[in-house]
Design an enzyme around this catalytic site. Sequence first.
Site, PDB file in Angstrom:
ATOM      1  CG  HIS A 238      44.790  21.087  37.876  1.00  0.00           C
ATOM      2  ND1 HIS A 238      44.784  20.349  36.716  1.00  0.00           N
ATOM      3  CD2 HIS A 238      45.341  20.286  38.824  1.00  0.00           C
ATOM      4  CE1 HIS A 238      45.289  19.147  36.940  1.00  0.00           C
ATOM      5  NE2 HIS A 238      45.657  19.088  38.216  1.00  0.00           N
ATOM      6  CG  ASP A 301      44.210  17.695  41.521  1.00  0.00           C
ATOM      7  OD1 ASP A 301      43.685  18.815  41.708  1.00  0.00           O
ATOM      8  OD2 ASP A 301      44.159  17.098  40.432  1.00  0.00           O
ATOM      9  CD  GLU A 302      47.259  15.580  38.495  1.00  0.00           C
ATOM     10  OE1 GLU A 302      47.556  14.478  37.998  1.00  0.00           O
ATOM     11  OE2 GLU A 302      46.439  16.369  37.970  1.00  0.00           O
ATOM     12  CB  VAL A 303      50.307  21.808  43.548  1.00  0.00           C
ATOM     13  CG1 VAL A 303      50.965  23.181  43.490  1.00  0.00           C
ATOM     14  CG2 VAL A 303      48.792  21.945  43.597  1.00  0.00           C
ATOM     15  CD  GLU A 334      47.316  15.249  45.104  1.00  0.00           C
ATOM     16  OE1 GLU A 334      47.693  15.015  43.943  1.00  0.00           O
ATOM     17  OE2 GLU A 334      46.122  15.108  45.484  1.00  0.00           O
TER      18      GLU A 334
END
Length: 494
Positions: A238, A301-303, A334
Site C-alpha cells: 500500500h 496488510d495485503e502484501v 498478516e
Amino acid sequence: MPAPTTPLRLVPAPLLVREQAGDPFVVTARTTVTVTADPAQVALGVLAAEALSRVSGSTVEVRYREVAEPTQPGDVALLVDPTLRAEQYRLDVATDRVEVVAGSPEGLTHGLATLHQVLRPLDGTFAAWPVHVEDEPAYAWRGLSVDVARHFFGADDLRVVVELMAAYKLNVLHLHLSDDQGWRLAIPSRPELTARSGNSAVDGDPGGFFTTEEYEALVAYASARGVRVVPEIDVPGHVNAALHAYGELTPSGEPTDVYTGIEVGFSRLHADLPATEPFLRDVFGDVAAVTPGDYVHIGGDEVLTMEREEYARLVAMAGDAVRAAGKQVVGWQEIATVPIEPGTVVQYWDTRMDPAPLVAAAKAGARLLMSPGSKAYLDMKYDAQTALGLEWAGHIELRDAYEWEPTTLVPGLPEGSVIGVEATVWTETLRSLDDLMTMLLPRLAAVAEVAWTPRERRDWDDFATRVAGHGPYWDAEGLAWYPSPQVDWHVDLA
C-alpha cells in the site's frame, strides 16, 4: 413532577442502572460544574459546561472547589476517586445535584457521556430524573479506524467523528494516513510525501493532508475528550504514494505514477534498496514525535507480491523504527505470520485467513485487537441496495454489527490476549461527512456496545429498543444516518 413514561435508552449498556424516585435535576442558569484545580479536570469541566449550556440554552459556569469540599445544590460535580479503576465511573443524579465520580479524568468523560444520555427535554431546557449508574468497560481498547487516504477527511470532519466516539465511550481513533492513492500527514524529514502525493485521491477526487500543526491540534482535541489517536503508516505494501514521491524507493530509481484506482496488493517496498531503511526510520520517527500516545501502526496488510523472508525483514525494519522512537507496534494480522516482538498488537480483520498464526503469536506474547471484516468493517453495504460501500466481506446490517463475541472469533487464543475491539471504515466510495456518517450510524453504536458491555449484559432485542432513542439525538446534531429496518425508530422521548 412525574417521571417520564419511557425508559432510559443508554448505549452502550451500563453494568448497573437504578432509576430512583424524585423530581428531576433541571439544568438552569444556576447550574454550575465544579472541579478541583487539576488541569485535566479543569479542561473537562469547561467542556462539560459548554455541552450543558448548548442543550439548555442557559450559561453554565465552572467553579473550583477544594478536594474535600462537599457538593452544593445546583452542582454538577466531577470527582476523582483513586480507589476506582481508571475508566470506572459512577453517576448519581439527585433532584438538587449531580455527581460524576471516576478513577481518572478519562473515566469522568464516560460518566459525562452517560449524563448527556439521561438528559431529556423539559419546558425549554433539559432535565435528568434521579438515577444511579455504575459502569466500566469490558475492553481497554475501543476504537474506530478511519481511512483518510482513499478519500481525505480533514480536521473539521474528524472532530465530528471524535465527538461521536466520545458519546459512545470509544477511546481510540486509528487514522489510516497513507496508501496507494495519497499521503495525508506532513513528514518534516520527507517533505515530498505531501508535496507530490498529498493531493491525489480515488477517481481523481480532491486530496489533502494534515500539516504538523493541524495533526497536533486534532490529537489534542481528541485527547481532551478521552480519545487517543493511533496513526498508521501502511508498509511494506500500500505504498504507491511513497513510491511516487521518492523514486529511490523503487528498483529503477524512477518514481511511480499517481494511482487513483481501488485495487490492492500491487505496490511494495524493497528490503535491499539502500533508501528503504532510512525512509522507514525517518517517517516513523517523525510520526512518533507528533503523537503523544503509546502506539504507532505499521500496517503490514495485503502484501501480495513478496516472498515471506523479505516481508519479515521489512516488518522488522518498521517495528524497529517504531520502537526506536519510543512507541509500541500495532499491525494488521498478516504480521503474525512472521516473527514479532512480544507485546505487539495484532489487528485481526480477515476471517478468511488461517487463524493458526494469530494463535501462535498470542501464545508468544502478542495482543489481539478484533476488527473482523464481516462484523466491524462499517464500509460494507447494509444490503444489496445500499448506494455506498463495498461488499467483499458481505452485507452488514445493524444486528450483524451487534451479535458477535470478540473472545470466540479465533478458537484457541490464550485467555486475556484480546485487548479490544475496533470498528473500521474504508473510504473508497465515501466522499463526504454525510457519506461517512451514513455508514457509521447506527452500526458504530452496536460495535461500541460490543467493546464496552460484557457478553452477559448484551441482548439484541434490548439494544434495538435502546438505540431507537438515539435517532433524535443524531438528527439534532445534524448527522446523516441509516434507518435500519431492524429497529422501530418511532419513539417518544418525553
